[in-house]
Design a protein around this motif. Structure first.
Motif, PDB file in Angstrom:
ATOM      1  N   LEU A   1       0.810  -1.216   0.000  1.00  0.00           N
ATOM      2  CA  LEU A   1       0.000   0.000   0.000  1.00  0.00           C
ATOM      3  C   LEU A   1       0.845   1.268   0.000  1.00  0.00           C
ATOM      4  O   LEU A   1       0.381   2.336  -0.401  1.00  0.00           O
ATOM      5  CB  LEU A   1      -0.926   0.020   1.220  1.00  0.00           C
ATOM      6  CG  LEU A   1      -2.072  -0.976   1.192  1.00  0.00           C
ATOM      7  CD1 LEU A   1      -2.784  -1.009   2.537  1.00  0.00           C
ATOM      8  CD2 LEU A   1      -3.065  -0.635   0.092  1.00  0.00           C
ATOM      9  N   SER A   2       2.092   1.152   0.478  1.00  0.00           N
ATOM     10  CA  SER A   2       2.898   2.367   0.529  1.00  0.00           C
ATOM     11  C   SER A   2       3.809   2.504  -0.683  1.00  0.00           C
ATOM     12  O   SER A   2       4.265   3.586  -0.993  1.00  0.00           O
ATOM     13  CB  SER A   2       3.746   2.388   1.805  1.00  0.00           C
ATOM     14  OG  SER A   2       4.703   1.349   1.763  1.00  0.00           O
ATOM     15  N   ARG A   3       4.078   1.402  -1.382  1.00  0.00           N
ATOM     16  CA  ARG A   3       5.095   1.473  -2.417  1.00  0.00           C
ATOM     17  C   ARG A   3       4.627   1.195  -3.846  1.00  0.00           C
ATOM     18  O   ARG A   3       5.070   1.823  -4.779  1.00  0.00           O
ATOM     19  CB  ARG A   3       6.234   0.512  -2.075  1.00  0.00           C
ATOM     20  CG  ARG A   3       7.218   1.107  -1.108  1.00  0.00           C
ATOM     21  CD  ARG A   3       7.796   2.397  -1.650  1.00  0.00           C
ATOM     22  NE  ARG A   3       8.844   2.931  -0.815  1.00  0.00           N
ATOM     23  CZ  ARG A   3       8.695   3.912   0.060  1.00  0.00           C
ATOM     24  NH1 ARG A   3       7.514   4.492   0.216  1.00  0.00           N
ATOM     25  NH2 ARG A   3       9.708   4.334   0.778  1.00  0.00           N
ATOM     26  N   PHE A   4       3.757   0.207  -4.023  1.00  0.00           N
ATOM     27  CA  PHE A   4       3.367  -0.111  -5.384  1.00  0.00           C
ATOM     28  C   PHE A   4       2.238   0.799  -5.813  1.00  0.00           C
ATOM     29  O   PHE A   4       1.373   1.156  -5.011  1.00  0.00           O
ATOM     30  CB  PHE A   4       2.925  -1.575  -5.487  1.00  0.00           C
ATOM     31  CG  PHE A   4       4.003  -2.541  -5.094  1.00  0.00           C
ATOM     32  CD1 PHE A   4       5.298  -2.366  -5.542  1.00  0.00           C
ATOM     33  CD2 PHE A   4       3.734  -3.613  -4.263  1.00  0.00           C
ATOM     34  CE1 PHE A   4       6.310  -3.235  -5.183  1.00  0.00           C
ATOM     35  CE2 PHE A   4       4.739  -4.495  -3.891  1.00  0.00           C
ATOM     36  CZ  PHE A   4       6.026  -4.301  -4.351  1.00  0.00           C
ATOM     37  N   THR A   5       2.246   1.183  -7.068  1.00  0.00           N
ATOM     38  CA  THR A   5       1.111   1.952  -7.564  1.00  0.00           C
ATOM     39  C   THR A   5       0.197   1.006  -8.328  1.00  0.00           C
ATOM     40  O   THR A   5       0.627   0.300  -9.228  1.00  0.00           O
ATOM     41  CB  THR A   5       1.572   3.079  -8.503  1.00  0.00           C
ATOM     42  OG1 THR A   5       2.595   2.574  -9.346  1.00  0.00           O
ATOM     43  CG2 THR A   5       2.107   4.253  -7.722  1.00  0.00           C
ATOM     44  N   PHE A   6      -1.033   0.956  -7.901  1.00  0.00           N
ATOM     45  CA  PHE A   6      -2.018   0.154  -8.629  1.00  0.00           C
ATOM     46  C   PHE A   6      -3.377   0.810  -8.471  1.00  0.00           C
ATOM     47  O   PHE A   6      -3.583   1.624  -7.563  1.00  0.00           O
ATOM     48  CB  PHE A   6      -2.045  -1.306  -8.144  1.00  0.00           C
ATOM     49  CG  PHE A   6      -2.144  -1.463  -6.651  1.00  0.00           C
ATOM     50  CD1 PHE A   6      -3.375  -1.520  -6.022  1.00  0.00           C
ATOM     51  CD2 PHE A   6      -0.991  -1.555  -5.867  1.00  0.00           C
ATOM     52  CE1 PHE A   6      -3.470  -1.675  -4.657  1.00  0.00           C
ATOM     53  CE2 PHE A   6      -1.083  -1.700  -4.500  1.00  0.00           C
ATOM     54  CZ  PHE A   6      -2.327  -1.764  -3.883  1.00  0.00           C
ATOM     55  N   ARG A   7      -4.268   0.459  -9.358  1.00  0.00           N
ATOM     56  CA  ARG A   7      -5.579   1.100  -9.367  1.00  0.00           C
ATOM     57  C   ARG A   7      -6.309   0.832  -8.052  1.00  0.00           C
ATOM     58  O   ARG A   7      -6.329  -0.294  -7.569  1.00  0.00           O
ATOM     59  CB  ARG A   7      -6.398   0.544 -10.536  1.00  0.00           C
ATOM     60  CG  ARG A   7      -7.612   1.327 -10.879  1.00  0.00           C
ATOM     61  CD  ARG A   7      -8.319   0.677 -12.042  1.00  0.00           C
ATOM     62  NE  ARG A   7      -7.525   0.757 -13.281  1.00  0.00           N
ATOM     63  CZ  ARG A   7      -7.603   1.790 -14.130  1.00  0.00           C
ATOM     64  NH1 ARG A   7      -8.396   2.790 -13.891  1.00  0.00           N
ATOM     65  NH2 ARG A   7      -6.866   1.800 -15.216  1.00  0.00           N
ATOM     66  N   GLY A   8      -6.860   1.885  -7.473  1.00  0.00           N
ATOM     67  CA  GLY A   8      -7.662   1.729  -6.266  1.00  0.00           C
ATOM     68  C   GLY A   8      -6.853   1.533  -4.993  1.00  0.00           C
ATOM     69  O   GLY A   8      -7.382   1.106  -3.980  1.00  0.00           O
ATOM     70  N   ARG A   9      -5.563   1.848  -5.038  1.00  0.00           N
ATOM     71  CA  ARG A   9      -4.721   1.619  -3.877  1.00  0.00           C
ATOM     72  C   ARG A   9      -5.222   2.381  -2.643  1.00  0.00           C
ATOM     73  O   ARG A   9      -5.363   1.817  -1.561  1.00  0.00           O
ATOM     74  CB  ARG A   9      -3.292   2.048  -4.206  1.00  0.00           C
ATOM     75  CG  ARG A   9      -2.338   1.791  -3.060  1.00  0.00           C
ATOM     76  CD  ARG A   9      -0.962   2.276  -3.390  1.00  0.00           C
ATOM     77  NE  ARG A   9      -0.913   3.732  -3.374  1.00  0.00           N
ATOM     78  CZ  ARG A   9       0.219   4.419  -3.401  1.00  0.00           C
ATOM     79  NH1 ARG A   9       1.356   3.803  -3.499  1.00  0.00           N
ATOM     80  NH2 ARG A   9       0.208   5.729  -3.370  1.00  0.00           N
ATOM     81  N   ASP A  10      -5.494   3.667  -2.829  1.00  0.00           N
ATOM     82  CA  ASP A  10      -5.909   4.473  -1.679  1.00  0.00           C
ATOM     83  C   ASP A  10      -7.287   4.044  -1.170  1.00  0.00           C
ATOM     84  O   ASP A  10      -7.573   4.121   0.019  1.00  0.00           O
ATOM     85  CB  ASP A  10      -5.909   5.956  -2.043  1.00  0.00           C
ATOM     86  CG  ASP A  10      -4.484   6.447  -2.286  1.00  0.00           C
ATOM     87  OD1 ASP A  10      -3.553   5.743  -1.853  1.00  0.00           O
ATOM     88  OD2 ASP A  10      -4.316   7.495  -2.917  1.00  0.00           O
TER      89      ASP A  10
END
Lengths: 352, 280
Positions: free
Chosen positions: B98-107
């Protein structure tokens, strides 16, 4: 040993463009400096070479082999970061040893190679310390040792000296150049500091707004700038750029008049002249510009003079014993052998 | 000179006096527990204040002889440590992602995880009861581990994530160019760097878990799975009435495991609680 080629390399994030169509051919053992103001895409370009950033388009080759889709860990590059990026939980020894462990270098070699790398940057006495107990210069040297320890094909350095004070920066600059010459490793060096670029580089790439403005040796960049951006970015103070009109071999604008302009230059142009090619006009010399004295800054070895000529402020490197009062009228002479002309419309150099 | 150093030692005396008073104030409830627990039952229920209570080990003997207190203590410790272990094993990789990878809908996912904490526990009490009944885990400490872990997972994930967000990205980039993969980076670089955060999260989870009552009462029906917090309730009713000195002693004993843990990791804890606040 590696030659790096960047072919039409692009980086976009949605609609914003970070890097547009960069083409570079970096020779084996060359030290190439990417120079530009912040946000010009130089770091992004380097990160793409490292494999830390994906390309939006284009290709990167190392020794003729495409590496565009190769992960950073599998490219044989070592990187030195602006913030040093030493692992805080490990000693200097463990930090330098980390790349050897990750690349499965036989354990028996570790001690020897770490010591050798540390010796190169005079860090042997500090091997047992944690990074927090080191000064800025020592941290930077530890980071360098970590980069050289596994003899990579390529060195990437991202503003490695920008957190150091001026004196340390100069000695580290010399040390980096020595190291690079000794190890004969192809190096890409990113900086916004033109002195660093001029002193270190075999060739400089000047970047602006994501595109490459000019590639050349430091001498070429300085004495043969391709456009007004390069002319105004390099040099301290930068080149004077005076917009005006050339008609019949005469350049004119408010308070500035220069005759004997080549025929190839006509119409609306920008005249460029470096501060060291301007001088305070004597009684018998030609007066190319007149204006009021705006600033006089004696520095010891020379005096920086600013003259307000019409709408333009001209910077002049005057003799070290030059003095005058603010507001006085002063006449300036240009070295007419060293004039540059740029197209007013697009800023590109007009060559005579 | 003399006057100056005199004033300095005076200042130090005042400082220590204030700190001592504050420490005494904080320790008061604990001392009170001890004092109540170690006096005869009759002295607790007299209306007149007693300044010098007589000493008695009645309550101490009672709780160990009449009740399986050791079993309760073991259950508490096992359930708490088990749950914290489950939390860490699940939360550390989740926080990293959650802090490092960017993916859709992470937040959105991060917020969803936190939102599970906002629910009133009573809402899920009945489903949880049926869930564990069907799994055959009712009245076991495994069920307690799972429930405590589920309750704390969101907050543990969020605390660790916020610490991970503070780690410079450069550190990971450096490890990657040095040849480390994601798991190596997590294990060798990230976890050591966020250790204070992990410890902080674990202690907070432990404190929540030791205070947990509702679900424990729901799941535990015999001393097989009773924890200290539920055992306390045993002393408040029944034919004997409220046994205050036993309650005080059991409460005191319930504090001991957390006390030991906090003492052992105090150095990391104080660093952890402040590190998130001041960057760099």
């Amino acid at each position: 040993m590696a030659r790096i080629e960047l072919i039409d390399v692009q980086k976009r994030w949605g609609h914003s463009v970070g890097v547009r169509d960069i083409n570079l051919d970096i020779g084996d053992q060359e030290l190439l400096v990417l120079l530009g103001p912040s946000g010009c895409g130089k770091t992004t370009t380097m990160r793409m070479i490292a494999g830390l950033e994906e390309l939006s388009a284009g290709e990167i080759l190392m020794d003729g082999q495409p590496v565009t889709d190769v992960d950073a860990r599998d490219r044989d590059v070592a990187m030195v970061f602006q913030g040093y990026a030493l692992y805080p939980n490990m000693t200097v020894y463990e930090n330098i040893r980390f790349p050897l462990r990750m690349r499965n270098v036989p354990k028996s070699e570790h001690r020897h190679r770490v010591r050798e790398a540390a010796a190169m940057v005079e860090m042997e006495p500090y091997l047992d310390r944690k990074p927090a107990a080191l000064s800025g210069g020592q941290r930077q040297r530890a980071a360098l040792a970590r980069a050289v320890v596994r003899s990579p094909q390529v060195f990437l350095m991202d503003e490695p000296l920008s957190n150091l004070d001026a004196k340390l920066r100069q000695s580290m600059r010399i040390q980096i150049k020595q190291l690079q010459r000794k190890l004969k490793i192809t190096t890409v060096y990113v900086t916004h500091d033109q002195i660093e670029a001029m002193t270190l580089a075999d060739r400089i790439v000047v970047m602006h707004e994501g595109s490459c403005q000019q590639v050349g040796t430091p001498d070429e960049i300085y004495s043969d700038p391709a456009n007004t951006f390069v002319a105004s970015f390099i040099g301290s103070p930068p080149m004077n750029l005076i917009p005006g009109v050339v008609d019949g071999g005469v350049f004119e604008c408010q308070n500035v008049r220069v005759t004997g302009i080549p025929d190839s230059v006509t119409g609306s142009v920008t005249l460029g002249i470096r501060p060291e090619d301007c001088s305070v006009a004597g009684n018998n010399s030609t007066q190319h510009a007149q204006g009021t004295v705006y600033g006089v800054e004696p520095t010891g070895d020379l005096t920086y003079l600013s003259v307000q000529a019409g709408d333009n402020t001209l910077d002049i490197k005057a003799n070290r014993d030059y003095r005058s009062e603010l507001g006085e009228i002063e006449a300036i002479e240009f070295d007419t052998q060293r004039l540059y002309f740029f197209d007013s419309a697009n800023g590109m150099r007009i060559r005579a | 000179m003399a006057g100056k150093s005199g004033r300095r030692s005076e200042n130090r005396f005042i400082r220590y006096l204030i700190l001592f008073t504050w420490a005494l104030f904080c320790l008061m409830p604990i001392l009170w527990f001890l004092s109540i627990g170690l006096r005869p039952r009759i002295e607790i229920i007299t209306p007149q204040p007693i300044y010098w209570p007589s000493f008695s080990l009645d309550a101490w003997k009672m709780i160990w002889q009449d009740w399986p207190m050791a079993k309760y203590l073991f259950n508490s410790v096992a359930a708490i440590f088990g749950s914290v272990l489950i939390d860490l094993v699940l939360a550390i990789p989740a926080a990293y992602a959650l802090s490092r990878f960017t993916f859709r809908g992470r937040d959105d996912i991060a917020f969803y995880i936190l939102s599970t904490r906002m629910m009133a526990p009573a809402i899920v009490a009945i489903p949880i009861f049926f869930l564990f009944r069907n799994l055959g885990l009712l009245d076991t400490i495994y069920a307690l581990m799972l429930v405590y872990a589920a309750i704390n997972l969101s907050i543990v994930t969020w605390i660790i994530r916020s610490y991970m967000l503070d780690i410079p990205k450069e550190l990971e980039d450096a490890a990657r160019t040095d040849g480390a993969g994601d798991l190596r980076i997590l294990w060798e670089i990230i976890i050591p760097a966020v250790l204070p955060g992990i410890i902080t999260a674990a202690v907070i989870a432990m404190i929540f878990a030791i205070n947990e009552f509702l679900f424990t009462l729901l799941i535990a029906s015999t001393p097989n799975a009773y924890t200290m917090s539920v055992a306390l309730a045993n002393f408040t009713g029944g034919s004997d009435g409220v046994i205050y000195n036993a309650i005080a002693l059991v409460s005191f004993i319930a504090m001991v495991p957390v006390f030991i843990v906090v003492l052992a990791i105090q150095k990391h804890l104080s660093r952890g609680l402040t590190m998130g606040a001041v960057k760099g």
